[in-house]
Design a protein around this motif. Structure first.
Motif, PDB file in Angstrom:
ATOM      1  N   THR A  16       0.847  -1.183   0.000  1.00 19.95           N
ATOM      2  CA  THR A  16       0.000   0.000   0.000  1.00 19.95           C
ATOM      3  C   THR A  16       0.886   1.237   0.000  1.00 19.95           C
ATOM      4  O   THR A  16       1.703   1.424   0.897  1.00 19.95           O
ATOM      5  CB  THR A  16      -0.935   0.008   1.229  1.00 19.95           C
ATOM      6  OG1 THR A  16      -1.772  -1.143   1.162  1.00 19.95           O
ATOM      7  CG2 THR A  16      -1.786   1.260   1.283  1.00 19.95           C
ATOM      8  N   TYR A  76      -0.550   4.486  -0.717  1.00 23.11           N
ATOM      9  CA  TYR A  76      -1.355   5.617  -0.246  1.00 23.11           C
ATOM     10  C   TYR A  76      -2.718   5.109   0.180  1.00 23.11           C
ATOM     11  O   TYR A  76      -3.322   4.269  -0.493  1.00 23.11           O
ATOM     12  CB  TYR A  76      -1.527   6.661  -1.357  1.00 23.11           C
ATOM     13  CG  TYR A  76      -2.484   7.770  -0.989  1.00 23.11           C
ATOM     14  CD1 TYR A  76      -2.082   8.818  -0.164  1.00 23.11           C
ATOM     15  CD2 TYR A  76      -3.790   7.764  -1.442  1.00 23.11           C
ATOM     16  CE1 TYR A  76      -2.963   9.832   0.191  1.00 23.11           C
ATOM     17  CE2 TYR A  76      -4.678   8.775  -1.096  1.00 23.11           C
ATOM     18  CZ  TYR A  76      -4.257   9.802  -0.274  1.00 23.11           C
ATOM     19  OH  TYR A  76      -5.130  10.803   0.087  1.00 23.11           O
ATOM     20  N   GLU A  77      -3.208   5.614   1.305  1.00 20.80           N
ATOM     21  CA  GLU A  77      -4.546   5.302   1.777  1.00 20.80           C
ATOM     22  C   GLU A  77      -5.251   6.609   2.089  1.00 20.80           C
ATOM     23  O   GLU A  77      -4.859   7.331   3.005  1.00 20.80           O
ATOM     24  CB  GLU A  77      -4.475   4.401   3.015  1.00 20.80           C
ATOM     25  CG  GLU A  77      -5.734   3.654   3.250  1.00 20.80           C
ATOM     26  CD  GLU A  77      -5.545   2.465   4.180  1.00 20.80           C
ATOM     27  OE1 GLU A  77      -6.562   1.974   4.673  1.00 20.80           O
ATOM     28  OE2 GLU A  77      -4.397   2.040   4.409  1.00 20.80           O
ATOM     29  N   THR A 113      -7.444   3.663  -2.132  1.00 19.36           N
ATOM     30  CA  THR A 113      -6.167   3.117  -1.687  1.00 19.36           C
ATOM     31  C   THR A 113      -5.370   2.794  -2.938  1.00 19.36           C
ATOM     32  O   THR A 113      -5.904   2.206  -3.884  1.00 19.36           O
ATOM     33  CB  THR A 113      -6.377   1.843  -0.848  1.00 19.36           C
ATOM     34  OG1 THR A 113      -7.167   2.173   0.302  1.00 19.36           O
ATOM     35  CG2 THR A 113      -5.051   1.254  -0.394  1.00 19.36           C
ATOM     36  N   THR A 159      -2.229   0.728  -4.396  1.00 20.13           N
ATOM     37  CA  THR A 159      -1.283  -0.343  -4.104  1.00 20.13           C
ATOM     38  C   THR A 159      -0.381  -0.567  -5.315  1.00 20.13           C
ATOM     39  O   THR A 159      -0.771  -0.301  -6.454  1.00 20.13           O
ATOM     40  CB  THR A 159      -1.999  -1.677  -3.776  1.00 20.13           C
ATOM     41  OG1 THR A 159      -2.767  -2.094  -4.899  1.00 20.13           O
ATOM     42  CG2 THR A 159      -2.891  -1.535  -2.554  1.00 20.13           C
ATOM     43  N   GLN A 202      -7.759   1.075  -5.470  1.00 22.50           N
ATOM     44  CA  GLN A 202      -8.907   0.360  -4.916  1.00 22.50           C
ATOM     45  C   GLN A 202      -9.939   1.397  -4.484  1.00 22.50           C
ATOM     46  O   GLN A 202      -9.611   2.381  -3.816  1.00 22.50           O
ATOM     47  CB  GLN A 202      -8.466  -0.516  -3.748  1.00 22.50           C
ATOM     48  CG  GLN A 202      -7.511  -1.597  -4.215  1.00 22.50           C
ATOM     49  CD  GLN A 202      -6.829  -2.323  -3.071  1.00 22.50           C
ATOM     50  OE1 GLN A 202      -6.536  -1.745  -2.037  1.00 22.50           O
ATOM     51  NE2 GLN A 202      -6.557  -3.600  -3.287  1.00 22.50           N
ATOM     52  N   HIS A 203     -11.180   1.187  -4.908  1.00 24.77           N
ATOM     53  CA  HIS A 203     -12.263   2.155  -4.729  1.00 24.77           C
ATOM     54  C   HIS A 203     -13.493   1.402  -4.224  1.00 24.77           C
ATOM     55  O   HIS A 203     -13.732   0.263  -4.639  1.00 24.77           O
ATOM     56  CB  HIS A 203     -12.547   2.815  -6.087  1.00 24.77           C
ATOM     57  CG  HIS A 203     -13.520   3.932  -6.040  1.00 24.77           C
ATOM     58  ND1 HIS A 203     -14.879   3.730  -5.986  1.00 24.77           N
ATOM     59  CD2 HIS A 203     -13.340   5.264  -6.073  1.00 24.77           C
ATOM     60  CE1 HIS A 203     -15.497   4.896  -5.976  1.00 24.77           C
ATOM     61  NE2 HIS A 203     -14.578   5.846  -6.022  1.00 24.77           N
TER      62      HIS A 203
END
Length: 186
Positions: free
Chosen positions: A17, A19-20, A25, A27, A45-46
């Motif tokens: 990961t 950035y969150e 997010t 990855t 990731q959404h």
């Protein structure tokens, strides 16, 4: 048509990961390709999203004009928004329609669910048609600023063709609406 596509699957070997954020997010994944070599994939990731083709009794659709920082321009779009964690897509669609346009719909139809940019994001968007509309009160989020337009079929088609509608989900829904109107002889 059913087809075996197992030979195309990339096996994930590693995921980091980078950035969150509040709702995405990022990855970086290492995958094994079907030929045994390795490659890197950057994946957003959404939580998923909804979009609504709201059709008025006057046979117009509701569009929102909204500035989008990612494109650095104002876009004409069908009302849309992201899913809250664990939220049912229809519940989200009803909420977004009312928040952005001030309308509620008595009739709902699920059109399709589609990936918006599968080359780098897992966002699954659920599209709906909403009819039998009642105007209540627009209830925008505090960071949301937009205008609502009522657009005829001819206006919507012209807007797609001349680039005023440049948002992919909206283009798809406009063309679906135009096709349905043609089938109905309108």
């Amino acid at each position: 048509m059913t087809q075996n596509v197992d030979h195309l699957i990339e096996k994930q070997l590693n995921s980091e990961t980078i950035y969150e954020g509040k709702f995405i997010t990022l990855t970086v994944q290492t995958v094994e390709l079907p030929n045994g070599k390795q490659a890197t994939r950057e994946v957003i990731q959404h939580p998923g999203a909804v979009t609504v083709l709201a059709i008025t009794a006057e046979d117009k659709i509701l569009l929102v004009n909204q500035f989008r920082k990612a494109t650095n321009r104002t876009l004409l779009e069908t009302p849309a928004g992201k899913l809250e964690p664990g939220e049912d897509p229809l519940t989200s669609a009803k909420r977004e329609l009312e928040e952005e346009t001030g309308y509620q719909a008595a009739q709902w139809k699920h059109l399709s669910s589609f990936y918006t940019s599968p080359g780098f994001a897992d966002e699954l968007m659920h599209s709906y048609v909403a009819t039998d509309l009642t105007l209540l009160k627009q209830n925008l989020d505090e960071d949301e600023f937009l205008d609502v337009l009522h657009v005829t079929a001819d206006e919507a088609e012209a807007m797609v063709l001349d680039g005023r509608i440049a948002d992919a989900k909206t283009v798809a829904l406009v063309y679906w609406w135009l096709r349905e109107r043609q089938r109905e002889g309108k």
